[in-house]
Design a protein around this motif. Structure first.
Motif, PDB file in Angstrom:
ATOM      1  N   SER A   3      13.693   6.564   6.967  1.00 21.47           N
ATOM      2  CA  SER A   3      12.618   6.915   7.908  1.00 21.47           C
ATOM      3  C   SER A   3      11.954   8.228   7.514  1.00 21.47           C
ATOM      4  CB  SER A   3      13.185   7.028   9.330  1.00 21.47           C
ATOM      5  OG  SER A   3      13.690   5.801   9.771  1.00 21.47           O
ATOM      6  N   GLU A   4      12.763   9.181   7.056  1.00 25.83           N
ATOM      7  CA  GLU A   4      12.225  10.472   6.604  1.00 25.83           C
ATOM      8  C   GLU A   4      11.314  10.270   5.393  1.00 25.83           C
ATOM      9  OE1 GLU A   4      14.083  14.356   4.406  1.00 25.83           O
ATOM     10  OE2 GLU A   4      15.233  13.542   6.101  1.00 25.83           O
ATOM     11  N   PHE A   5      11.731   9.427   4.457  1.00 24.21           N
ATOM     12  CA  PHE A   5      10.905   9.126   3.288  1.00 24.21           C
ATOM     13  C   PHE A   5       9.584   8.482   3.715  1.00 24.21           C
ATOM     14  CE2 PHE A   5      13.153   9.020  -1.036  1.00 24.21           C
ATOM     15  CZ  PHE A   5      13.838  10.187  -0.746  1.00 24.21           C
ATOM     16  N   SER A   6       9.676   7.561   4.668  1.00 27.00           N
ATOM     17  CA  SER A   6       8.473   6.892   5.150  1.00 27.00           C
ATOM     18  C   SER A   6       7.504   7.898   5.770  1.00 27.00           C
ATOM     19  CB  SER A   6       8.853   5.819   6.174  1.00 27.00           C
ATOM     20  OG  SER A   6       7.715   5.167   6.666  1.00 27.00           O
ATOM     21  N   ASN A   7       8.034   8.831   6.550  1.00 27.50           N
ATOM     22  CA  ASN A   7       7.185   9.858   7.170  1.00 27.50           C
ATOM     23  C   ASN A   7       6.560  10.787   6.135  1.00 27.50           C
ATOM     24  OD1 ASN A   7       7.790   8.875   9.728  1.00 27.50           O
ATOM     25  ND2 ASN A   7       9.525  10.233  10.015  1.00 27.50           N
ATOM     26  N   ASN A  52      16.784  -4.432  11.912  1.00 29.11           N
ATOM     27  CA  ASN A  52      16.460  -3.287  11.069  1.00 29.11           C
ATOM     28  C   ASN A  52      15.073  -3.437  10.462  1.00 29.11           C
ATOM     29  OD1 ASN A  52      18.918  -2.191  11.612  1.00 29.11           O
ATOM     30  ND2 ASN A  52      19.796  -2.540   9.584  1.00 29.11           N
ATOM     31  N   ILE A  53      14.747  -4.641  10.000  1.00 29.24           N
ATOM     32  CA  ILE A  53      13.439  -4.888   9.395  1.00 29.24           C
ATOM     33  C   ILE A  53      12.331  -4.645  10.406  1.00 29.24           C
ATOM     34  CG2 ILE A  53      11.942  -6.672   8.426  1.00 29.24           C
ATOM     35  CD1 ILE A  53      14.032  -5.694   6.459  1.00 29.24           C
ATOM     36  N   GLN A  54      12.512  -5.137  11.633  1.00 27.66           N
ATOM     37  CA  GLN A  54      11.493  -4.940  12.665  1.00 27.66           C
ATOM     38  C   GLN A  54      11.302  -3.467  12.999  1.00 27.66           C
ATOM     39  OE1 GLN A  54      12.771  -7.658  15.863  1.00 27.66           O
ATOM     40  NE2 GLN A  54      10.870  -8.761  15.567  1.00 27.66           N
ATOM     41  N   MET A  55      12.388  -2.708  13.033  1.00 27.46           N
ATOM     42  CA  MET A  55      12.312  -1.314  13.461  1.00 27.46           C
ATOM     43  C   MET A  55      11.876  -0.381  12.337  1.00 27.46           C
ATOM     44  SD  MET A  55      15.613  -1.085  15.999  1.00 27.46           S
ATOM     45  CE  MET A  55      15.023   0.345  16.882  1.00 27.46           C
ATOM     46  N   MET A  56      12.203  -0.707  11.068  1.00 25.05           N
ATOM     47  CA  MET A  56      11.894   0.191   9.956  1.00 25.05           C
ATOM     48  C   MET A  56      10.579  -0.135   9.261  1.00 25.05           C
ATOM     49  SD  MET A  56      15.374   1.030   7.848  1.00 25.05           S
ATOM     50  CE  MET A  56      15.576  -0.667   7.300  1.00 25.05           C
ATOM     51  N   CYS A  57      10.194  -1.408   9.253  1.00 21.13           N
ATOM     52  CA  CYS A  57       9.114  -1.857   8.364  1.00 21.13           C
ATOM     53  C   CYS A  57       7.849  -2.229   9.128  1.00 21.13           C
ATOM     54  CB  CYS A  57       9.582  -3.064   7.553  1.00 21.13           C
ATOM     55  SG  CYS A  57      11.103  -2.748   6.628  1.00 21.13           S
ATOM     56  N   GLU A  80       0.824  -1.203   0.000  1.00 24.46           N
ATOM     57  CA  GLU A  80       0.000   0.000   0.000  1.00 24.46           C
ATOM     58  C   GLU A  80       0.858   1.253   0.000  1.00 24.46           C
ATOM     59  OE1 GLU A  80      -2.621  -0.319   3.314  1.00 24.46           O
ATOM     60  OE2 GLU A  80      -3.829  -1.912   2.416  1.00 24.46           O
ATOM     61  N   LYS A  81       0.327   2.301  -0.572  1.00 25.37           N
ATOM     62  CA  LYS A  81       1.035   3.578  -0.666  1.00 25.37           C
ATOM     63  C   LYS A  81       1.418   4.072   0.726  1.00 25.37           C
ATOM     64  CE  LYS A  81       0.685   8.205  -2.614  1.00 25.37           C
ATOM     65  NZ  LYS A  81      -0.132   9.170  -3.375  1.00 25.37           N
ATOM     66  N   GLY A  82       2.682   4.502   0.854  1.00 29.10           N
ATOM     67  CA  GLY A  82       3.151   5.056   2.122  1.00 29.10           C
ATOM     68  C   GLY A  82       3.620   4.027   3.122  1.00 29.10           C
ATOM     69  N   SER A  83       3.594   2.750   2.775  1.00 28.95           N
ATOM     70  CA  SER A  83       4.028   1.709   3.716  1.00 28.95           C
ATOM     71  C   SER A  83       5.470   1.299   3.429  1.00 28.95           C
ATOM     72  CB  SER A  83       3.108   0.488   3.629  1.00 28.95           C
ATOM     73  OG  SER A  83       3.162  -0.079   2.334  1.00 28.95           O
ATOM     74  N   THR A  84       6.072   0.616   4.390  1.00 29.85           N
ATOM     75  CA  THR A  84       7.448   0.134   4.261  1.00 29.85           C
ATOM     76  C   THR A  84       7.447  -1.384   4.415  1.00 29.85           C
ATOM     77  OG1 THR A  84       8.310   2.186   5.187  1.00 29.85           O
ATOM     78  CG2 THR A  84       9.790   0.308   5.150  1.00 29.85           C
ATOM     79  N   LEU A  85       7.917  -2.075   3.384  1.00 34.35           N
ATOM     80  CA  LEU A  85       7.929  -3.542   3.368  1.00 34.35           C
ATOM     81  C   LEU A  85       9.370  -4.034   3.432  1.00 34.35           C
ATOM     82  CD1 LEU A  85       6.493  -6.335   2.869  1.00 34.35           C
ATOM     83  CD2 LEU A  85       6.942  -5.937   0.430  1.00 34.35           C
ATOM     84  N   GLY A  86       9.628  -4.960   4.340  1.00 32.90           N
ATOM     85  CA  GLY A  86      10.930  -5.605   4.419  1.00 32.90           C
ATOM     86  C   GLY A  86      10.855  -7.007   3.836  1.00 32.90           C
ATOM     87  N   ILE A  87      11.840  -7.378   3.022  1.00 32.24           N
ATOM     88  CA  ILE A  87      11.885  -8.722   2.433  1.00 32.24           C
ATOM     89  C   ILE A  87      13.073  -9.466   3.032  1.00 32.24           C
ATOM     90  CG2 ILE A  87      12.036 -10.061   0.309  1.00 32.24           C
ATOM     91  CD1 ILE A  87      10.892  -7.711  -1.205  1.00 32.24           C
ATOM     92  N   ILE A  88      12.793 -10.602   3.633  1.00 33.78           N
ATOM     93  CA  ILE A  88      13.825 -11.386   4.307  1.00 33.78           C
ATOM     94  C   ILE A  88      13.791 -12.824   3.809  1.00 33.78           C
ATOM     95  CG2 ILE A  88      13.910  -9.963   6.389  1.00 33.78           C
ATOM     96  CD1 ILE A  88      12.018 -11.887   7.752  1.00 33.78           C
ATOM     97  N   GLU A 123       8.602   8.095  -5.746  1.00 32.10           N
ATOM     98  CA  GLU A 123       7.434   7.743  -4.934  1.00 32.10           C
ATOM     99  C   GLU A 123       7.613   6.354  -4.338  1.00 32.10           C
ATOM    100  OE1 GLU A 123       3.602   9.143  -6.987  1.00 32.10           O
ATOM    101  OE2 GLU A 123       5.127   9.195  -8.567  1.00 32.10           O
ATOM    102  N   ILE A 124       8.454   5.548  -4.993  1.00 29.57           N
ATOM    103  CA  ILE A 124       8.758   4.192  -4.516  1.00 29.57           C
ATOM    104  C   ILE A 124      10.274   4.028  -4.507  1.00 29.57           C
ATOM    105  CG2 ILE A 124       8.454   1.718  -4.900  1.00 29.57           C
ATOM    106  CD1 ILE A 124       5.954   2.438  -6.569  1.00 29.57           C
ATOM    107  N   LEU A 125      10.826   3.635  -3.353  1.00 25.71           N
ATOM    108  CA  LEU A 125      12.271   3.436  -3.207  1.00 25.71           C
ATOM    109  C   LEU A 125      12.547   1.967  -2.932  1.00 25.71           C
ATOM    110  CD1 LEU A 125      15.114   4.740  -2.985  1.00 25.71           C
ATOM    111  CD2 LEU A 125      14.680   4.991  -0.529  1.00 25.71           C
TER     112      LEU A 125
END
Length: 400
Positions: free
Chosen positions: A182-186, A200-205, A42-50, A158-160
């Motif tokens: 984090s700034e981009f996510s905000n 990092n995944i737990q804290m960022m995503c 979804e737009k504005g969300s942060t997904l971590g792939i592990i 818009e997507i990184l």
């Protein structure tokens, strides 16, 4: 099924690895790097792939960025995308840093005048001003990452998309990049991160995707997915371990041990009773049997009913601990306890700075460190009721 809020959509995506050259006839067996992978972001969300090595994590980013096409399935993306996937991707080794900024920026859709306007900002973030007119074939891998990340974030995507390449940079630059993410996510941008660092995944995503052998094993809340991934990796390791491996694993776990944790008040007195607004100093002693490079420490505070309410972490506070060999001592100072009266506990861990995995943690297998917060004794306040929350806000009242 795609929802209206999704900005990125994968459906039944598969990618067949086709060996080439001398490996072309090595095996007749089909190797699927990805098989029937479906998810949406979804737009504005942060997904971590592990996932373990070879799971298909980087393949997903290559498909998203258009580097390669899927064998079958559908990809739908809405918005400008910038990717930092492989060291040196999009750069020409014979060109200078400045020339590569123009090259990479144009590939990402910027016009020359737009790149001109962003040049100083790119050089400042990359910290390569003194080397910007040097051919990048003379750059180190860390310098490549600095330049690539600086260009990627300055095309205003818009997507990184970010792969594990950030692990190449020094700790200070890694922290700088994570702050920018984090700034981009905000700012409401969509971010997809591939990393082996599960902390990092737990804290960022907010969400995580766990892949293994090209197949989704779990997808959802990052904390739960990471726990399942760790359990999976531990079970895989157990299957491989011989008696010798078990002995080696035990010796690795015993590299560092936390030997003592004290809670101190502002006068340095060892206590477990504090008042609202009073300082709290957490003194940690540890001992290593071998050389440990820049260990990280984490302190979490929990309520009596097992709700985590605060975290202090050396990695994300940009505090770099000295190398440890033998005995060491550290202190985390909380300047003013904001918690309302009640019973609380601490969990303290020492971690490997690269992988994020723990050497030793007090509070899970070992009993947590309990402490009590009582009401202020200045006579101006009465003890709040237990249903008024957890934190006391600094405030005052007046009648107008």
């Amino acid at each position: 099924m795609r929802t209206s809020a999704s900005q990125l959509f994968y459906e039944y995506l598969s990618y067949l690895f086709r060996p080439v050259g001398k490996y072309k006839n090595f095996s007749s067996e089909k190797i699927w790097a990805l098989k029937d992978v479906s998810f949406q972001v979804e737009k504005g969300s942060t997904l971590g792939i592990i996932g373990p090595n070879g799971a298909g994590k980087s393949t997903i980013l290559k498909l998203l960025s258009g580097i390669t096409n899927p064998t079958q399935g559908t990809i739908m993306i809405e918005g400008k995308t910038a990717a930092l996937i492989e060291i040196g991707a999009g750069f020409h080794p014979e060109l200078t840093g400045r020339e590569n900024i123009y090259l990479n920026g144009s590939i990402l859709g910027l016009k020359k005048r737009e790149i001109d306007a962003k040049m100083d900002e790119i050089m400042e973030f990359a910290e390569l001003k003194d080397f910007i007119d040097t051919p990048i074939k003379k750059y180190s891998s860390g310098m490549y990452v600095r330049l690539g990340f600086a260009v990627a974030i300055n095309v205003d995507p818009e997507i990184l998309l970010v792969d594990e390449v950030l692990a190449v940079g020094d700790l200070a630059f890694q922290h700088k990049c994570m702050n920018k993410i984090s700034e981009f996510s905000n700012m409401g941008k969509t971010i997809i991160v591939v990393s082996h660092n599960v902390r990092n995944i737990q804290m960022m995503c907010s969400k995580a995707l766990f892949l293994n052998k090209g197949v989704i094993q779990d997808y959802g809340d990052s904390k739960g997915v990471v726990v399942n991934y760790i359990n999976f990796m531990m079970s895989m390791e157990k299957r491989k371990e011989t008696e010798k491996d078990l002995h080696l694993k035990k010796s690795m776990e015993e590299k560092v041990k936390i030997t003592q944790i004290k809670l101190l008040d502002s006068k340095g007195v060892d206590t477990n009773i504090f008042s609202i607004g009073e300082p709290l100093r957490i003194r940690i002693k540890a001992q290593s049997k071998s050389y440990i490079s820049h260990p990280d420490f984490g302190v979490t505070i929990w309520t009596e009913d097992e709700k985590k309410i605060a975290t202090c972490n050396t990695k994300f506070d940009a505090f770099i601990c000295r190398d440890l060999k033998g005995k060491g001592e550290w202190e985390c100072s909380i300047h003013s306890l904001p918690f309302l009266p009640g019973n609380y506990s601490l969990r303290v861990g020492i971690y490997d700075s690269f992988s994020g995995l723990p050497y030793d943690v007090w509070g899970w297998e070992k009993s947590p460190i309990n402490f009590i917060v009582k009401s202020s004794t200045d006579g101006k306040k009465i003890a709040p009721y237990s249903d008024l929350g957890i934190v006391e806000l600094s405030h005052n009242w007046e009648q107008l």
